[in-house]
Scaffold this active site. Structure first.
Site, PDB file in Angstrom:
ATOM      1  CG  ASP A   1     -10.152  -0.986   4.173  1.00 50.97           C
ATOM      2  OD1 ASP A   1      -9.764  -1.240   3.020  1.00 50.97           O
ATOM      3  OD2 ASP A   1      -9.491  -1.254   5.201  1.00 50.97           O
TER       4      ASP A   1
ATOM      5  CD  GLN B   1      -3.652  -4.794   6.364  1.00 49.21           C
ATOM      6  OE1 GLN B   1      -3.491  -3.845   5.609  1.00 49.21           O
ATOM      7  NE2 GLN B   1      -4.273  -5.898   5.988  1.00 49.21           N
TER       8      GLN B   1
ATOM      9  CE  LYS C   1      -3.778  -2.542   1.965  1.00 47.89           C
ATOM     10  NZ  LYS C   1      -4.431  -3.089   3.152  1.00 47.89           N
TER      11      LYS C   1
END
Ligand code: NDP
Length: 281
Positions: free
Chosen positions: A117, A94, A50
């Site tokens: 997300d 995460q 990322k």
């Protein structure tokens, strides 16, 4: 006839190029905060990928690598700080988090406008009714891959194997929004092979190596393999038995090099969207 391989790496590179060009054209100053708790090796790899994608696109990445013993309270405090930080347009925590931290509580604490997300209940609800700002990255990436084949979703039989909140369920919704006739399968599904064989578009998000075999696939189907499974020899493999299914399908994604890179490209796109939402008049 052998299937056409859908090149997720190339398609993701082109999405990232588009994102980069948009950021340069409009002179945007965009920041993405990535929070990782503990030292799960797979999570570490994702976070590094990322970071690299951010560099390529011209997005500033702020990484917070916290020790595994970080308390839930400390993590929530960090999320509050990032919510209030004008330089941070997207926040990604995460997953998975260590067991002593309530994932749901952390996700719900992220501002829905920074939830790149699309895991926050507000964003999930918006996907359900089709009024969304962010799409969850993996299903959105799968849709891009399906579009790249030129196969229309409308009116097609679409089968999704897996019903998780982050892949299976939103994937089914996106296919439905594009007028697919969608069946969602899971561990209690009866006659799974037969259901899968009816699919013009088959998406496998199970998490079991080589789960989908050629006898489960219709001739000429589009097969999207979301699975990332590590074999004993250390190699990565998908949920689809690639060698035999690629002899039968019309289009197929490889693992690695299929859905994985698309997920990250979609994250970049969502981060630009987040900036735009935060700067709307
Ligand atoms: P989950 O474990 O949350 O969900 C797996 C789903 O598969 C469940 O709905 C489960 O059913 C179903 N399932 C399990 N066994 C069977 C079976 N025998 N028959 C039918 N259905 C079954 O996984 P995720 O959705 O989080 O991830 C799926 C895979 O995708 C994993 O390999 C993961 O690593 C990968 N992944 C890849 C990403 C990428 O960027 N490429 C991103 C996210 C995930 P039930 O609900 O009944 O238990």
């Amino acid at each position: 006839m052998a299937a056409k391989i859908i090149d997720g790496k190339a398609i993701s590179a082109s999405v990232k190029e588009q994102v980069k060009a948009e950021i340069e054209r409009d002179g945007l100053d965009i920041g993405l905060a990535v929070v990782i708790v503990g030292d799960d090796p797979a999570s570490r790899v994702y976070v590094n990928n990322k970071k690299k994608a951010c560099e390529l696109c011209g997005i500033k990445s702020y990484e917070y690598a916290l020790p595994a013993e970080t308390s839930e309270e400390q993590l929530l405090e960090l999320v509050d700080t990032l919510n209030a930080d004008g330089k941070v347009n997207g926040i990604l925590v995460q997953l998975p988090l260590p067991e002593h931290i309530n994932e749901k509580k952390v996700i719900e604490r992220i501002s829905p406008k920074k939830d790149v997300d699309a895991f926050h209940e507000t964003n999930v609800g918006r996907i359900m009714i089709g009024n969304f700002a962010f799409l969850p990255c993996t299903p959105a990436g799968c849709m891009e891959l399906i579009h790249s084949t030129g196969v229309e979703v409308s009116g097609k039989n679409c089968v999704v194997i897996g019903r998780s909140n982050i892949v299976g369920k939103p994937m089914a919704m996106l296919l439905l929004h594009e007028n697919g006739t969608v069946t969602v399968c899971h561990s209690k599904t009866k006659n799974l092979s037969e259901v899968c064989r009816s699919a013009d578009i088959l998406v496998a998000a199970v998490g079991r190596a080589n789960f989908v075999t050629a006898d489960m696939v219709k001739d000429g189907a589009v097969v999207i393999d979301v699975g990332i499974n590590r074999l004993e020899n250390g190699k990565l493999c998908g949920d689809v038995k690639f060698d035999e299914v690629s002899e039968k399908a019309g289009f197929i994604t490889p693992v690695p090099g299929g859905v994985g890179p698309m997920t990250i490209a979609m994250l970049m796109r969502n981060t630009v969207t987040a900036w735009r939402i935060q700067h709307e008049e």
